[in-house]
Design a protein around this motif. Structure first.
Motif: not given
Lengths: 505, 286
Positions: B18, B35, B49-51, B62-63, B65, B72, B88, B115
């Motif tokens: 993360s 996202f 990417l989902t929040l 925060t992401l 991954i 990635t 971003l 998420p």
């Protein structure tokens, strides 16, 4: 003063613009038309009659003093020509390339009644490019006021509005969702027609006017229009987000792999440099046999990009005939030269996939033209029993766009029944202080129409804010003490008050 | 230099990590279910990417991954505390509708566990009884268990190999919860498409409203490219502006999965080329 030119005394033929040969240019992304050299520009400038009725100025959506700048070119006063153009249009290198001149300034040129019209667009581009190469600026002296103005979207409408508001003394911030400003000029128009470096150079000039660009900012989601007008302290906001919500036809097979919108294709290629994969990470996956649906400028761009990234065969599928195609004549001509196969009067009915869920063919029907429809164009009618297949492993839809829903979802903006932002005649929206223009109001149009709308909105915003409408007339920064004291204009120019047409669309 | 500084990172496993990124405006605007789109560097691609979380006080988002493809994995290698992301943008998408449901099951599978957390928290805050069902491949991959314990009334862990919680898929957890509670109002499921499809099928016989969050390929995330179009019942929607949440019982998951695979050959080639160059540079290519 020299004797007045007449239609007989001017060079009779239009000065050609050097071009890359079709077989060479399909292997690169360099510009197709290389631009006028000095001698070309001087020769072409001689063709302007400097006629008294100046139809070209009325034909230009932003009302550039066209005879004025051409006169300066003929006098070899290129910097002067640049000043004349940039009094009304800050993006000459862009407009000189992408404006549909044949239906605007050149379409009504007096010379054009008898001979080929003056190549106004090429001359404008010549001056714009020279200014970029030599770093000319035409920075006005700006008296600051207390207003903060926000511009949503950094495409042509936003840029034009931002420039006018900055010149009027406002503190202007332009918000852009992508990582770089420029909007459709960056993501949508390929380098061989409008190099991104030219767009960057023009944006740099806007920065010099004091305009701030905030990228990576999605207005509506990161903050709302209401927040901008409230807590964020903007006195007025212009929305120029473009239409960009691509249309599909709703035929079977549209979700197959290899089927995409022209926006996606062009964005991957232009803005995200997918053509340089893997040096850039965005995948492109170009097809070998590409079929593009539609015959507007975007369709031409999509096809010619496909050719340059390695397609062996590119087919244009359009349901009407060549006469109705919305693209500029020059673009269709260039596409034909490059070997695009045009299938006029042809409409797709189904996309056929292989077992990997990738497109392998397009089933089409031949059409014939019937009675005129609401658009005044003859309606295409399918010919019974004419179905046939086009083999293709990539299909691009370039049939137009709809309104983007984000600002409608997140603000109290009144929309029209198709989802575009409703405005009154002055381009004011239903939220006080918020104005809108360009494709998000009118639906898809041209770069210069969007710029015209941006300028019209700027005029209304100035009225709303109670600012003097400086129009096209502004003074260079005073350098001479006498000028500072008495406000004597440093340069003498016959400024025509710019007349902006009531509707730019 | 961009403004998007990474202020914290934690590694959950050898593939999952993360990043906490400073972005006070976004932390203020973000809502569960939204996202972002990230570009790691100038030559990078834009990836959605989902929040996974946001902290309005600290001004961070925060992401979470999972290092699967070239981008990635590169992020896993390069994104450290103090480095910055090139781009971003967000929050994107329509926030999840946290309705008046009294009893909900929040299902997260694999990376979808992250998420689902803000949604579970939002439901808890709205006064609902929250049952968390989290699925992982094995015990070693479990993360955020404490965060979920703090906002769930019940928490069911499922692992493929049975090394923690119940052995089996999240659908087992859903079935258990449904049989224990007859009054479930809503199920929210986030995870791989195949898992979300399974969840939708598990609830369909009971007629329980099931929301899923779709993750199709997209470029801009603002409705412009149309790459993220998904079939919802008879209509085509763009996940980035019409979603990403949709009624799981209407989603055509087979179509979604086929579309997700459309860049796979190119992506595979990119990953291999990158790993090769990493080896040549003596880097830590996985």
């Amino acid at each position: 003063m020299a004797k007045r030119k007449t239609i007989r005394t001017i060079p009779q033929a239009r000065t050609p613009m050097p071009e890359q040969a079709p077989e060479i240019r399909i292997t690169n992304f360099e510009e197709v038309a290389c631009g006028y050299r000095l001698e070309d520009a001087l020769l072409e400038a001689e063709r302007c009659l400097d006629c008294p009725d100046q139809p070209c100025v009325r034909g230009c959506p932003v009302g550039i003093d066209i005879p004025g700048f051409i006169r300066k070119i003929a006098e070899k006063n290129f910097h002067g020509a640049y000043d004349v153009i940039t009094d009304t249009n800050l993006l000459p290198s862009v407009c000189g390339r992408v404006c549909p001149q044949e239906s605007q300034c050149e379409g009504v040129c007096t010379v054009g009644e008898r001979l080929e019209p003056v190549a106004i667009g090429r001359l404008e581009r010549f001056i714009g490019d020279r200014a970029i190469a030599e770093g000319w600026t035409n920075l006005p002296y700006i008296e600051r006021n207390r207003h903060k103005v926000g511009v949503v979207g950094s495409g042509p409408a936003g840029m034009a509005c931002a420039a006018d508001m900055a010149k009027a003394g406002c503190e202007v911030t332009v918000f852009e969702a992508f990582q770089e400003p420029g909007g459709v000029l960056k993501y949508g128009i390929p380098d061989f027609r409008l190099p991104n470096s030219v767009v960057d150079a023009e944006i740099e000039k806007l920065r010099q006017l004091g305009i701030r660009f905030e990228c990576n900012t999605l207005v509506g989601r990161l903050f709302t229009l209401e927040q901008m007008m409230g807590e964020m302290g903007f006195s007025a906001v212009f929305v120029g987000t473009g239409a960009g919500y691509p249309s599909f036809m709703g035929i079977p097979g549209e979700s197959l792999g290899g089927v995409l919108s022209a926006n996606e294709w062009l964005t991957r290629c232009n803005l995200m440099h997918g053509r340089d994969f893997p040096a850039y990470d965005t995948p492109l996956q170009p097809g070998k046999h590409v079929a593009v649906i539609g015959a507007g400028n975007t369709a031409m761009d999509a096809m010619r990009v496909a050719l340059r990234v390695g397609a062996e065969k590119v087919t244009c599928v359009y349901r009407r005939s060549a006469a109705e195609a919305p693209a500029r004549a020059e673009e269709i001509h260039h596409a034909q030269q490059e070997g695009i196969d045009f299938q006029w009067l042809t409409s797709p009915v189904e996309l056929i996939g292989d077992e990997q869920h990738r497109v392998r063919a397009m089933r089409c029907e031949r059409m014939e033209l019937g009675e005129p429809d609401a658009s005044g164009r003859r309606r295409p009618v399918p010919v019974a029993g004419s179905a046939f297949e086009i083999e293709c492993d990539m299909v691009v839809f370039a049939i137009g766009t709809n309104a983007n829903p984000i600002l409608g979802q997140t603000s109290g903006l009144k929309l029209d029944k198709r989802g575009y932002i409703w405005t009154d005649d002055t381009l004011a929206t239903s939220i006080a202080g918020v104005f809108a223009g360009g494709d998000i109001v009118t639906g898809a149009a041209t770069v210069i129409q969007a710029m015209g709308a941006g300028r019209r909105a700027a005029r209304a915003m100035k009225a709303y804010l109670g600012l003097r409408d400086t129009d096209a007339v502004y003074l260079a920064a005073p350098t001479d003490p006498a000028e500072r004291l008495f406000g004597i204009p440093r340069r003498e120019r016959g400024f025509a008050r710019v007349h902006l047409p009531e509707t730019a669309s | 230099m961009s403004d998007f500084e990474i202020v914290a990172r934690s590694d959950f496993s050898d593939v999952t990590f993360s990043l906490e990124v400073r972005h006070p405006l976004m932390a203020r605007a973000a809502k569960p279910g939204q996202f972002v789109i990230v570009m790691e560097h100038e030559h990078g691609e834009r990836i959605p990417l989902t929040l996974a979380d946001f902290d309005r006080d600290k001004g961070t988002i925060t992401l979470v991954i999972q290092a699967v493809g070239k981008t990635t994995r590169e992020m896993q290698q390069n994104c450290r505390v103090g480095t910055r992301l090139h781009a971003l943008v967000g929050p994107m998408g329509i926030p999840s509708h946290i309705g008046a449901a009294k009893k909900v099951i929040c299902v997260g599978g694999g990376l979808g566990v992250a998420p689902i957390y803000p949604q579970a928290r939002a439901y808890k805050e709205s006064g609902a009884y929250v049952i968390g069902v989290l699925g992982f491949r094995n015990k070693g991959l479990i993360f955020w268990e404490d965060k979920f314990r703090a906002c769930c009334d019940e928490l069911i862990l499922c692992t493929d190999d049975g090394s923690a919680g119940i052995k089996g898929l999240v659908t087992e957890g859903i079935k258990q919860s449904i049989s224990a509670h007859a009054d479930i109002d809503e199920v929210v499921a986030i995870g791989p498409p195949i898992m979300m499809k399974g969840c939708a099928e598990a609830t369909r016989p009971f007629g329980i409203k099931t929301m899923v969050s779709l993750n199709p390929v997209m470029v801009d995330g603002t409705g412009m490219c149309g790459g993220c179009r998904v079939k919802i019942g008879e209509v085509v929607k763009f996940a980035c502006v019409d979603g990403p949440d949709f009624d799981g019982h209407l989603v055509d998951f087979d179509d979604l999965m086929a579309r997700l695979g459309r860049f796979r050959p190119t992506e595979k080639a990119a990953l291999e080329a990158w790993q090769e160059s990493c080896r040549l540079r003596g880097g830590a290519g996985h």
